[in-house]
Design an enzyme around this catalytic site. Structure first.
Site, PDB file in Angstrom:
ATOM      1  N   LEU A  44      22.730  60.019  41.405  1.00  0.00           N
ATOM      2  CA  LEU A  44      23.882  60.354  42.238  1.00  0.00           C
ATOM      3  C   LEU A  44      23.859  61.854  42.506  1.00  0.00           C
ATOM      4  O   LEU A  44      23.165  62.610  41.821  1.00  0.00           O
ATOM      5  CB  LEU A  44      25.180  59.975  41.532  1.00  0.00           C
ATOM      6  CG  LEU A  44      25.373  58.486  41.232  1.00  0.00           C
ATOM      7  CD1 LEU A  44      26.572  58.296  40.309  1.00  0.00           C
ATOM      8  CD2 LEU A  44      25.551  57.690  42.511  1.00  0.00           C
ATOM      9  N   ALA A  45      24.641  62.280  43.482  1.00  0.00           N
ATOM     10  CA  ALA A  45      24.669  63.713  43.787  1.00  0.00           C
ATOM     11  C   ALA A  45      24.967  64.525  42.537  1.00  0.00           C
ATOM     12  O   ALA A  45      24.336  65.551  42.284  1.00  0.00           O
ATOM     13  CB  ALA A  45      25.695  64.000  44.881  1.00  0.00           C
ATOM     14  N   GLU A  46      25.946  64.088  41.757  1.00  0.00           N
ATOM     15  CA  GLU A  46      26.227  64.769  40.500  1.00  0.00           C
ATOM     16  C   GLU A  46      26.626  63.790  39.404  1.00  0.00           C
ATOM     17  O   GLU A  46      27.276  62.765  39.680  1.00  0.00           O
ATOM     18  CB  GLU A  46      27.362  65.790  40.648  1.00  0.00           C
ATOM     19  CG  GLU A  46      26.897  67.235  40.801  1.00  0.00           C
ATOM     20  CD  GLU A  46      26.641  67.582  42.245  1.00  0.00           C
ATOM     21  OE1 GLU A  46      26.019  68.635  42.487  1.00  0.00           O
ATOM     22  OE2 GLU A  46      27.058  66.816  43.121  1.00  0.00           O
ATOM     23  N   THR A  47      26.223  64.149  38.196  1.00  0.00           N
ATOM     24  CA  THR A  47      26.747  63.537  36.977  1.00  0.00           C
ATOM     25  C   THR A  47      27.506  64.618  36.238  1.00  0.00           C
ATOM     26  O   THR A  47      26.973  65.709  35.998  1.00  0.00           O
ATOM     27  CB  THR A  47      25.619  62.979  36.103  1.00  0.00           C
ATOM     28  OG1 THR A  47      24.972  61.894  36.784  1.00  0.00           O
ATOM     29  CG2 THR A  47      26.160  62.476  34.771  1.00  0.00           C
ATOM     30  N   HIS A  73      33.553  67.415  43.774  1.00  0.00           N
ATOM     31  CA  HIS A  73      33.851  65.981  43.727  1.00  0.00           C
ATOM     32  C   HIS A  73      33.702  65.417  42.316  1.00  0.00           C
ATOM     33  O   HIS A  73      34.455  64.534  41.909  1.00  0.00           O
ATOM     34  CB  HIS A  73      32.987  65.216  44.739  1.00  0.00           C
ATOM     35  CG  HIS A  73      31.626  64.846  44.274  1.00  0.00           C
ATOM     36  ND1 HIS A  73      30.571  65.738  44.251  1.00  0.00           N
ATOM     37  CD2 HIS A  73      31.133  63.663  43.812  1.00  0.00           C
ATOM     38  CE1 HIS A  73      29.499  65.120  43.803  1.00  0.00           C
ATOM     39  NE2 HIS A  73      29.799  63.862  43.526  1.00  0.00           N
TER      40      HIS A  73
END
Length: 263
Positions: A44-47, A73
């Site tokens: 994902l874009a960020e964890t 986010h």
């Protein structure tokens, strides 16, 4: 070892929209290499990794490729998980970060508001000459820079129609590229955000980019309260305000997945 994991769609009020982030609560910090490996596996874009501290929560964010200095986010997603699932009823959360200082998130109903640093961009006399062509659109009306390039277009249609060359963007001399233009239909401005060098070709909704977008549009439009939309394929809405050297970024979130990681 099993770790809890939640996947939350942020800056939206429905699943399959906004920006998905993974949130992993920890009891103690794992080695950085393991944190990065989990983020790469999540893809994902960020964890976000969150750890309860003595007076506040500690928070870190990883893309599939790198740890980042600031992420909106995934901070919103973390606040949603904590105040909705783990500590229901909390209306304020303080997060200590390693590079962005202490960040506060307040909750009013289903709206979460992030208190983030303002990061104004400055006009750049000599931007990377590959920039305009790499974005795959017309010549921009202005180019500014801070951590990222801020590329300004005349209208929303130009931003939506961009067809970027991700390989070329990844070779530029900034962390990422944010394209923006005036909005319409009650939206003050729109944007798209590209960070292929950081493992994120196009980010669906980018809270941290609004640390730069908000001061730019507040000055240009002569107003401190703004409505923004990120016009990626998933899309997202943000309620924005400039407050001195801080910005307020508001949005909603919804739970998509709850499970566990086995490592």
């Amino acid at each position: 070892m099993r770790l809890p994991i939640y996947q939350v769609d942020a800056f939206t009020d429905r699943v399959f929209a906004g920006n998905p982030a993974a949130v992993v609560p920890l009891e103690s910090w794992l080695p950085d290499a393991q944190l990065q490996a989990i983020a790469a596996e999540n893809n994902l874009a960020e964890t976000a990794y969150v750890l309860r501290g003595e007076d506040a929560f500690e928070l870190r964010w990883f893309t599939p490729a790198v740890e980042v200095d600031l992420c909106g986010h995934a901070t919103l997603a973390t606040a949603f998980v904590l105040s909705t699932l783990l500590e229901p009823g909390r209306d304020r959360l303080d997060f200590v970060t390693r590079q962005a200082g202490t960040l506060t998130v307040t909750r009013e109903g289903d709206l979460f508001t992030l208190d983030f640093p303002s990061r104004p961009a400055e006009p750049v006399a000599s931007p990377d000459p590959r920039l305009a062509a790499a974005l795959g659109g017309p010549a921009p009306s202005a180019i500014l820079a801070g951590r990222d390039y801020l590329v300004v277009y005349d209208n929303e249609e130009q931003v939506r129609a961009l067809s970027p060359d991700m390989g070329a963007l990844a070779k530029l001399d900034r962390f990422a590229v944010c394209a923006t233009a005036p909005g319409k239909g009650g939206v003050d401005f729109v944007s798209r955000f590209f960070a292929p060098a950081q493992g994120i070709p196009e980010d669906p909704v980018t809270g941290s980019a609004h640390c730069t977008l908000i001061p730019y549009w507040a000055e240009r439009l002569g107003k401190t309260t703004l409505t923004a939309r990120q016009v990626s394929a998933r899309g997202g809405e943000l309620a924005c305000a400039l407050a001195g050297d801080r910005v307020k970024i508001g949005g909603k979130a919804v739970l998509y997945l709850e499970g566990s990681i086995v490592v």
